[in-house]
Enzyme design. Sequence first.
Site, PDB file in Angstrom:
ATOM      1  NE  ARG A  12      -2.682  -0.604   3.666  1.00  0.00           N
ATOM      2  CZ  ARG A  12      -2.694   0.441   4.493  1.00  0.00           C
ATOM      3  NH1 ARG A  12      -3.073   1.635   4.079  1.00  0.00           N
ATOM      4  NH2 ARG A  12      -2.332   0.304   5.760  1.00  0.00           N
ATOM      5  CB  ILE A  85       2.003   2.471  12.541  1.00  0.00           C
ATOM      6  CG1 ILE A  85       2.935   2.188  13.732  1.00  0.00           C
ATOM      7  CG2 ILE A  85       1.679   1.202  11.774  1.00  0.00           C
ATOM      8  CD1 ILE A  85       2.276   1.395  14.853  1.00  0.00           C
ATOM      9  CB  THR A  86       1.116   7.945  12.772  1.00  0.00           C
ATOM     10  OG1 THR A  86      -0.067   7.673  12.018  1.00  0.00           O
ATOM     11  CG2 THR A  86       2.194   8.463  11.846  1.00  0.00           C
ATOM     12  CG  ASP A  88       0.008  11.398  14.995  1.00  0.00           C
ATOM     13  OD1 ASP A  88       0.979  10.619  14.998  1.00  0.00           O
ATOM     14  OD2 ASP A  88      -0.318  12.081  14.009  1.00  0.00           O
ATOM     15  CD  GLN A 144       3.662  12.830  13.613  1.00  0.00           C
ATOM     16  OE1 GLN A 144       4.643  13.341  13.087  1.00  0.00           O
ATOM     17  NE2 GLN A 144       2.816  12.068  12.933  1.00  0.00           N
ATOM     18  CE1 TYR A 147       5.747   7.939  11.311  1.00  0.00           C
ATOM     19  CE2 TYR A 147       6.336  10.263  11.111  1.00  0.00           C
ATOM     20  CZ  TYR A 147       6.072   9.037  10.522  1.00  0.00           C
ATOM     21  OH  TYR A 147       6.141   8.903   9.147  1.00  0.00           O
TER      22      TYR A 147
HETATM   23  P1  NAP Z   1       0.494   3.501   4.734  1.00  0.00           P
HETATM   24  O1  NAP Z   1      -0.204   3.911   3.501  1.00  0.00           O
HETATM   25  O2  NAP Z   1      -0.200   3.590   6.044  1.00  0.00           O
HETATM   26  O3  NAP Z   1       1.051   2.003   4.527  1.00  0.00           O
HETATM   27  C1  NAP Z   1       1.799   1.415   5.541  1.00  0.00           C
HETATM   28  C2  NAP Z   1       2.275   0.054   5.120  1.00  0.00           C
HETATM   29  O4  NAP Z   1       3.053  -0.496   6.211  1.00  0.00           O
HETATM   30  C3  NAP Z   1       1.131  -0.921   4.888  1.00  0.00           C
HETATM   31  O5  NAP Z   1       1.473  -1.797   3.829  1.00  0.00           O
HETATM   32  C4  NAP Z   1       1.054  -1.690   6.198  1.00  0.00           C
HETATM   33  O6  NAP Z   1       0.520  -3.007   6.069  1.00  0.00           O
HETATM   34  C5  NAP Z   1       2.526  -1.765   6.557  1.00  0.00           C
HETATM   35  N1  NAP Z   1       2.739  -2.020   7.976  1.00  0.00           N
HETATM   36  C6  NAP Z   1       2.344  -1.280   9.037  1.00  0.00           C
HETATM   37  N2  NAP Z   1       2.721  -1.886  10.187  1.00  0.00           N
HETATM   38  C7  NAP Z   1       3.337  -3.041   9.840  1.00  0.00           C
HETATM   39  C8  NAP Z   1       3.908  -4.120  10.562  1.00  0.00           C
HETATM   40  N3  NAP Z   1       3.936  -4.142  11.904  1.00  0.00           N
HETATM   41  N4  NAP Z   1       4.430  -5.155   9.866  1.00  0.00           N
HETATM   42  C9  NAP Z   1       4.422  -5.162   8.513  1.00  0.00           C
HETATM   43  N5  NAP Z   1       3.889  -4.173   7.769  1.00  0.00           N
HETATM   44  C10 NAP Z   1       3.360  -3.125   8.422  1.00  0.00           C
HETATM   45  O7  NAP Z   1       1.846   4.338   4.944  1.00  0.00           O
HETATM   46  P2  NAP Z   1       2.645   5.277   3.907  1.00  0.00           P
HETATM   47  O8  NAP Z   1       2.085   6.633   4.006  1.00  0.00           O
HETATM   48  O9  NAP Z   1       2.771   4.611   2.599  1.00  0.00           O
HETATM   49  O10 NAP Z   1       4.069   5.330   4.634  1.00  0.00           O
HETATM   50  C11 NAP Z   1       5.131   4.458   4.283  1.00  0.00           C
HETATM   51  C12 NAP Z   1       6.374   4.883   5.075  1.00  0.00           C
HETATM   52  O11 NAP Z   1       6.704   6.230   4.762  1.00  0.00           O
HETATM   53  C13 NAP Z   1       6.172   4.828   6.589  1.00  0.00           C
HETATM   54  O12 NAP Z   1       7.370   4.410   7.213  1.00  0.00           O
HETATM   55  C14 NAP Z   1       5.891   6.268   6.947  1.00  0.00           C
HETATM   56  O13 NAP Z   1       6.217   6.549   8.280  1.00  0.00           O
HETATM   57  C15 NAP Z   1       6.789   6.981   5.961  1.00  0.00           C
HETATM   58  N6  NAP Z   1       6.387   8.355   5.688  1.00  0.00           N
HETATM   59  C16 NAP Z   1       5.165   8.613   5.146  1.00  0.00           C
HETATM   60  C17 NAP Z   1       4.838   9.929   4.888  1.00  0.00           C
HETATM   61  C18 NAP Z   1       3.526  10.290   4.254  1.00  0.00           C
HETATM   62  O14 NAP Z   1       3.293  11.489   4.111  1.00  0.00           O
HETATM   63  N7  NAP Z   1       2.700   9.359   3.851  1.00  0.00           N
HETATM   64  C19 NAP Z   1       5.718  10.964   5.197  1.00  0.00           C
HETATM   65  C20 NAP Z   1       6.942  10.654   5.746  1.00  0.00           C
HETATM   66  C21 NAP Z   1       7.273   9.338   5.987  1.00  0.00           C
HETATM   67  P3  NAP Z   1      -1.106  -3.233   5.954  1.00  0.00           P
HETATM   68  O15 NAP Z   1      -1.431  -2.857   4.525  1.00  0.00           O
HETATM   69  O16 NAP Z   1      -1.298  -4.661   6.250  1.00  0.00           O
HETATM   70  O17 NAP Z   1      -1.728  -2.313   6.943  1.00  0.00           O
END
Ligand code: NAP
Length: 240
Positions: A12, A85-86, A88, A144, A147
Amino acid sequence: MARVAVVTGGTRGIGKAISIALKNKGYAVAANYASSDAAAEEFRKETGIPAYKFDVSDFKACQAAIAKITSDLGPVDILVNNAGITRDGTLHRMSAESWQSVIDTNIGSCFNMSRCVIESMRERKFGRIVNIGSINGQAGQYGQVNYAAAKSGIHGFTKALAQEGAAQNITVNAIAPGYVDTDMVRAVPPNVLEKIVARIPVGRLGKAEDIARGVLFLVADDADFITGSTMSINGGQHMY
Ligand code: NAP
């Protein structure tokens, strides 16, 4: 033989874009996820990339999964620690569970997964590890502390492991995304999000593909002189 890449949280959001970009470049990709079976099934059908369900915060589960991926695809050449994950909340209201789960999932996972692939990378004298940090690990963010602590920890983890891997052609880098349009950011209240976008000089949220582009650059075979660095991909929001 295609190089084997594992992307945690790869079904995702940002991880999905990374998995697809790697596959399109010819890598043999294994995507991990935690619990969203329906999204993982859709991802599998759409991309043809195998999805592996395990919890990256559980060391034994990571060991078993890496053994399975190695038997299915071959030894892991590229690891993208993307799952996050977050939970918050301001510190004075934060539960110990919210603290611990964010630490375990965002930074504990980097130890768990890297530990499970590093010996094989050292033996084969090749490895590319990319850890997904965050602008909020660089700059901090109200609500956060968990986080921000985990994500800034990623940046230290990256620099230390980069020093350990350098002589074995294992590079370790981080990407610090700004705000990217995924489910994680869609959970932010719209009035708060509006204010965030107003502070992004480029004038928009990031796309997951903007981050995937950085990963492709860092994992290339000839990117062997780039290690211990943090690539900020944030539309100019925080220059660091
Ligand atoms: P997302 O859409 O919430 O997707 C998170 C993914 O991580 C999902 O595939 C989820 O699996 C998986 N996941 C969560 N906990 C897990 C666990 N314990 N074991 C295995 N898989 C796990 O997040 P995203 O926005 O794409 O973010 C991806 C990364 O970028 C994260 O590290 C986030 O902190 C970082 N980030 C994101 C942003 C942003 O603006 N989106 C900004 C800065 C950094 P499920 O599908 O099964 O839930």
